[in-house]
Design an enzyme around this catalytic site. Structure first.
Site, PDB file in Angstrom:
ATOM      1  N   SER A 134       5.382   2.363  -0.511  1.00 22.22           N
ATOM      2  CA  SER A 134       5.300   1.327   0.518  1.00 22.22           C
ATOM      3  C   SER A 134       6.612   0.559   0.574  1.00 22.22           C
ATOM      4  CB  SER A 134       4.170   0.371   0.129  1.00 22.22           C
ATOM      5  OG  SER A 134       4.241  -0.821   0.861  1.00 22.22           O
ATOM      6  N   LYS A 136       2.616   0.204  -6.889  1.00 24.21           N
ATOM      7  CA  LYS A 136       3.450   1.183  -6.166  1.00 24.21           C
ATOM      8  C   LYS A 136       4.760   1.413  -6.913  1.00 24.21           C
ATOM      9  CE  LYS A 136       0.632   2.118  -2.933  1.00 24.21           C
ATOM     10  NZ  LYS A 136      -0.046   3.410  -2.971  1.00 24.21           N
ATOM     11  N   TYR A 148      -0.536  -5.402  -6.239  1.00 24.89           N
ATOM     12  CA  TYR A 148      -0.576  -4.159  -5.450  1.00 24.89           C
ATOM     13  C   TYR A 148       0.812  -3.521  -5.389  1.00 24.89           C
ATOM     14  CZ  TYR A 148      -0.217  -1.158  -1.392  1.00 24.89           C
ATOM     15  OH  TYR A 148       0.084  -0.094  -0.557  1.00 24.89           O
TER      16      TYR A 148
HETATM   17  P1  NAD Z   1      -7.393   3.623   2.917  1.00 29.05           P
HETATM   18  O1  NAD Z   1      -8.051   2.610   2.063  1.00 29.05           O
HETATM   19  O2  NAD Z   1      -7.889   3.811   4.294  1.00 29.05           O
HETATM   20  O3  NAD Z   1      -7.382   5.050   2.178  1.00 29.05           O
HETATM   21  C1  NAD Z   1      -7.332   5.170   0.784  1.00 29.05           C
HETATM   22  C2  NAD Z   1      -8.462   6.116   0.379  1.00 29.05           C
HETATM   23  O4  NAD Z   1      -8.449   6.275  -1.045  1.00 29.05           O
HETATM   24  C3  NAD Z   1      -9.856   5.600   0.748  1.00 29.05           C
HETATM   25  O5  NAD Z   1     -10.528   6.606   1.491  1.00 29.05           O
HETATM   26  C4  NAD Z   1     -10.531   5.329  -0.581  1.00 29.05           C
HETATM   27  O6  NAD Z   1     -11.914   5.585  -0.528  1.00 29.05           O
HETATM   28  C5  NAD Z   1      -9.787   6.295  -1.494  1.00 29.05           C
HETATM   29  N1  NAD Z   1      -9.759   5.906  -2.916  1.00 29.05           N
HETATM   30  C6  NAD Z   1      -9.390   4.715  -3.445  1.00 29.05           C
HETATM   31  N2  NAD Z   1      -9.488   4.760  -4.791  1.00 29.05           N
HETATM   32  C7  NAD Z   1      -9.931   6.008  -5.118  1.00 29.05           C
HETATM   33  C8  NAD Z   1     -10.230   6.661  -6.339  1.00 29.05           C
HETATM   34  N3  NAD Z   1     -10.141   6.027  -7.525  1.00 29.05           N
HETATM   35  N4  NAD Z   1     -10.654   7.942  -6.304  1.00 29.05           N
HETATM   36  C9  NAD Z   1     -10.788   8.596  -5.130  1.00 29.05           C
HETATM   37  N5  NAD Z   1     -10.515   8.015  -3.939  1.00 29.05           N
HETATM   38  C10 NAD Z   1     -10.089   6.737  -3.936  1.00 29.05           C
HETATM   39  O7  NAD Z   1      -5.826   3.260   2.932  1.00 29.05           O
HETATM   40  P2  NAD Z   1      -4.649   3.836   3.831  1.00 29.05           P
HETATM   41  O8  NAD Z   1      -4.180   2.749   4.719  1.00 29.05           O
HETATM   42  O9  NAD Z   1      -5.018   5.144   4.405  1.00 29.05           O
HETATM   43  O10 NAD Z   1      -3.534   4.012   2.711  1.00 29.05           O
HETATM   44  C11 NAD Z   1      -3.309   5.263   2.074  1.00 29.05           C
HETATM   45  C12 NAD Z   1      -2.230   5.064   1.017  1.00 29.05           C
HETATM   46  O11 NAD Z   1      -1.041   4.594   1.638  1.00 29.05           O
HETATM   47  C13 NAD Z   1      -2.590   4.034  -0.050  1.00 29.05           C
HETATM   48  O12 NAD Z   1      -2.089   4.509  -1.298  1.00 29.05           O
HETATM   49  C14 NAD Z   1      -1.834   2.794   0.384  1.00 29.05           C
HETATM   50  O13 NAD Z   1      -1.516   1.965  -0.696  1.00 29.05           O
HETATM   51  C15 NAD Z   1      -0.587   3.406   0.998  1.00 29.05           C
HETATM   52  N6  NAD Z   1       0.045   2.530   1.983  1.00 29.05           N
HETATM   53  C16 NAD Z   1      -0.706   2.005   3.005  1.00 29.05           C
HETATM   54  C17 NAD Z   1      -0.129   1.155   3.934  1.00 29.05           C
HETATM   55  C18 NAD Z   1      -0.958   0.508   5.013  1.00 29.05           C
HETATM   56  O14 NAD Z   1      -0.561  -0.557   5.509  1.00 29.05           O
HETATM   57  N7  NAD Z   1      -2.077   1.090   5.444  1.00 29.05           N
HETATM   58  C19 NAD Z   1       1.245   0.860   3.832  1.00 29.05           C
HETATM   59  C20 NAD Z   1       1.989   1.429   2.804  1.00 29.05           C
HETATM   60  C21 NAD Z   1       1.369   2.274   1.875  1.00 29.05           C
HETATM   61  C1  WQD Z   2       2.254  -8.343   9.569  1.00 33.96           C
HETATM   62  C2  WQD Z   2       2.786  -9.648  10.162  1.00 33.96           C
HETATM   63  C3  WQD Z   2       2.029 -11.623   9.014  1.00 33.96           C
HETATM   64  C4  WQD Z   2      -2.194 -11.105  10.049  1.00 33.96           C
HETATM   65  C5  WQD Z   2       1.048  -5.416   4.477  1.00 33.96           C
HETATM   66  C6  WQD Z   2       1.282  -5.242   3.001  1.00 33.96           C
HETATM   67  C7  WQD Z   2       2.276  -4.149   2.766  1.00 33.96           C
HETATM   68  C8  WQD Z   2       1.869  -2.854   3.483  1.00 33.96           C
HETATM   69  C9  WQD Z   2       1.541  -3.090   4.920  1.00 33.96           C
HETATM   70  C10 WQD Z   2       0.658  -1.464   2.002  1.00 33.96           C
HETATM   71  C11 WQD Z   2       3.224 -10.664   9.113  1.00 33.96           C
HETATM   72  C12 WQD Z   2       1.494 -11.576  10.428  1.00 33.96           C
HETATM   73  C13 WQD Z   2      -0.839 -10.945   9.922  1.00 33.96           C
HETATM   74  C14 WQD Z   2      -2.701 -12.197  10.821  1.00 33.96           C
HETATM   75  C15 WQD Z   2      -0.436 -12.860  11.293  1.00 33.96           C
HETATM   76  N1  WQD Z   2       0.679  -2.308   2.919  1.00 33.96           N
HETATM   77  N2  WQD Z   2       0.037 -11.807  10.538  1.00 33.96           N
HETATM   78  N3  WQD Z   2      -1.783 -13.041  11.417  1.00 33.96           N
HETATM   79  O1  WQD Z   2       2.049  -8.249   5.365  1.00 33.96           O
HETATM   80  O2  WQD Z   2       3.770  -6.887   6.660  1.00 33.96           O
HETATM   81  O3  WQD Z   2       2.277  -5.762   5.083  1.00 33.96           O
HETATM   82  O4  WQD Z   2       0.601  -4.172   5.036  1.00 33.96           O
HETATM   83  O5  WQD Z   2       1.548  -1.048   1.341  1.00 33.96           O
HETATM   84  O6  WQD Z   2       2.357  -3.968   1.387  1.00 33.96           O
HETATM   85  O7  WQD Z   2       1.759  -6.467   2.468  1.00 33.96           O
HETATM   86  O8  WQD Z   2       1.330  -6.600   7.164  1.00 33.96           O
HETATM   87  O9  WQD Z   2      -0.251  -6.654   9.040  1.00 33.96           O
HETATM   88  O10 WQD Z   2      -0.664  -8.178   7.063  1.00 33.96           O
HETATM   89  O11 WQD Z   2       1.260  -8.660   8.607  1.00 33.96           O
HETATM   90  O12 WQD Z   2       0.348 -13.644  11.857  1.00 33.96           O
HETATM   91  O13 WQD Z   2      -3.899 -12.395  10.957  1.00 33.96           O
HETATM   92  O14 WQD Z   2       1.720 -10.272  10.892  1.00 33.96           O
HETATM   93  O15 WQD Z   2       2.396 -12.923   8.669  1.00 33.96           O
HETATM   94  O16 WQD Z   2       4.337 -11.354   9.644  1.00 33.96           O
HETATM   95  P1  WQD Z   2       2.417  -7.001   6.040  1.00 33.96           P
HETATM   96  P2  WQD Z   2       0.314  -7.502   7.972  1.00 33.96           P
END
Ligand code: NAD
Ligand code: WQD
Length: 342
Positions: free
Chosen positions: A124, A152, A148
């Site tokens: 991330s 990562k 979190y």
């Molecule tokens: P999500 O929660 O929709 O998907 C994650 C999946 O992992 C879920 O289906 C959950 O049931 C499964 N899971 C969690 N723990 C588990 C375990 N112990 N065993 C088996 N399954 C398990 O999340 P997402 O948004 O699809 O994110 C996928 C990956 O990408 C995550 O690792 C997340 O940290 C990373 N990521 C997400 C974002 C974002 O903003 N969505 C941004 C950067 C990185």
């Molecule tokens: C985006 C912008 C908020 C909600 C998060 C995790 C990051 C990654 C992606 C996994 C910011 C603003 C938000 C609201 C708002 N996940 N906001 N009102 O914080 O950039 O990233 O998700 O790896 O680790 O931290 O994403 O969508 O929460 O916020 O004004 O109700 O929207 O302040 O500027 P963020 P977000």
């Protein structure tokens, strides 16, 4: 070629399964459904007209992981499974370390046992902490600002150490920026439980009338309109980034690291305007205090992925908003209201 997708029932995982099947990969999904529904996989099959294997299994149970490897000759793993709510990770850090770190260690040990040493890991942009300058390149300093993010960063370090000890591993660390949007069919999308933490699903609930207004967390940042700026990337573009990464892994590159972002930042207010255009609705919002821990702006330099993988994001902010709204309209209760016209 057979790919194990951990967390494949989740938001990014399900979209990646679609693109894997479209590219004729065989797909095996392992997910404990702690933050997802098996219905997403039914929809994946429906979209692609292809089938996949599903194991309801937990990464915290090594025997369950091993049974997947016993049944299938896996060529590579794409490892999405993990917990991802930043706020929750501050409240229950041990749950996050246990699930994300111990779960990954179990997976790596089983992979090693079965001599499967190709893995794509969902990292991330959070690993860049509060970057000193923008756009963010892969060689910028790394830091974590919450548990979190630390999971990562620690997982990236664990994977680097694994490679140092055994050069037959091939490891891609993909640093996602802000994934939004949904598949254009409207059949799969982001389905958070309860009130969403992230901006796009929150706005979409407001547009649908389920929440009264968007709380905009601060308008006094040093950005164009004072609100936070992020590199929102369409989830289908993100999924395609994984498709471009797999062939790279099979060239034995060792550890490779790529930003998956668009390179373009949009503000919170621009995102609200985008949703208004997509939905044809006025979206009420209120400026509130900054959210603790938020940074002003964050966007990628995505050039390395373009140069080395031939990947770049193609979808626009309008696509992101239109596809999120389409998913929201067709699935007001997410996957809970299954079987309907979808
Ligand atoms: P999500 O929660 O929709 O998907 C994650 C999946 O992992 C879920 O289906 C959950 O049931 C499964 N899971 C969690 N723990 C588990 C375990 N112990 N065993 C088996 N399954 C398990 O999340 P997402 O948004 O699809 O994110 C996928 C990956 O990408 C995550 O690792 C997340 O940290 C990373 N990521 C997400 C974002 C974002 O903003 N969505 C941004 C950067 C990185
Ligand atoms: C985006 C912008 C908020 C909600 C998060 C995790 C990051 C990654 C992606 C996994 C910011 C603003 C938000 C609201 C708002 N996940 N906001 N009102 O914080 O950039 O990233 O998700 O790896 O680790 O931290 O994403 O969508 O929460 O916020 O004004 O109700 O929207 O302040 O500027 P963020 P977000």
């Amino acid at each position: 070629m057979k790919i194990l997708v951990t967390g494949g029932a989740g938001y990014i995982g399900s979209h990646t399964c679609v693109e894997l099947l479209n590219e004729n990969y065989e797909v095996v999904v392992l997910d404990n459904l702690s933050n997802s529904s098996e219905e997403s996989l039914t929809r994946v099959k429906n979209i692609t007209g292809k089938s996949l294997e599903f194991y309801k299994a937990d990464l915290l149970d090594k025997k369950e992981i091993a049974s997947v490897f016993q049944d299938h000759k896996i060529d590579s793993v794409i490892h999405f499974a993990g917990l991802k709510a930043v706020g929750e990770s501050v409240l229950v850090p041990l749950k996050y370390f246990h699930n994300n770190i111990s779960g990954t260690l179990n997976l790596l040990e089983v992979m090693d046992d079965f001599n499967v040493k190709n893995i794509v890991f969902s990292s991330s942009a959070t690993v860049y902490g509060n970057p000193a300058s923008l756009p963010i390149k892969e060689d910028f300093p790394l830091s974590a600002t919450n548990p979190y993010g630390r999971t990562k960063l620690m997982t990236e370090e664990i994977l680097q150490d694994v490679y140092c000890s055994d050069k037959s591993w091939n490891i891609a660390l993909l640093r996602y920026f802000n994934p939004v949007g949904a598949h254009e069919s409207g059949k799969i999308g982001e389905d958070p439980f309860g009130i969403p933490n992230n901006l796009a699903p929150y706005i979409s609930r407001v547009a649908a009338g389920f929440l009264p207004r968007v709380n905009v967390f601060g308008n006094d940042y040093d950005t164009l309109d004072g609100t936070g700026v992020r590199d929102f990337i369409h989830v289908v573009d993100l999924a395609l980034g994984h498709i471009k990464t797999l062939p790279k892994l099979f060239t034995n590159p060792g550890v490779v690291i790529y930003n998956l972002g668009t390179g373009q930042g949009y503000s919170v207010l621009e995102m609200i305007k985008g949703f208004e255009a997509a939905s044809g609705k006025t979206i009420p919002y209120k400026i509130t205090d900054r959210r603790p821990g938020d940074i002003a702006a964050c966007f990628a330099d995505p050039f390395k992925a373009k140069k080395e993988l031939g990947w770049e994001a193609n979808k626009t902010l309008a696509d992101m908003c239109t596809d999120t709204w389409n998913w929201q309209k067709k699935n007001p209760d997410g996957y809970r209201e299954s079987q309907g016209e979808n």
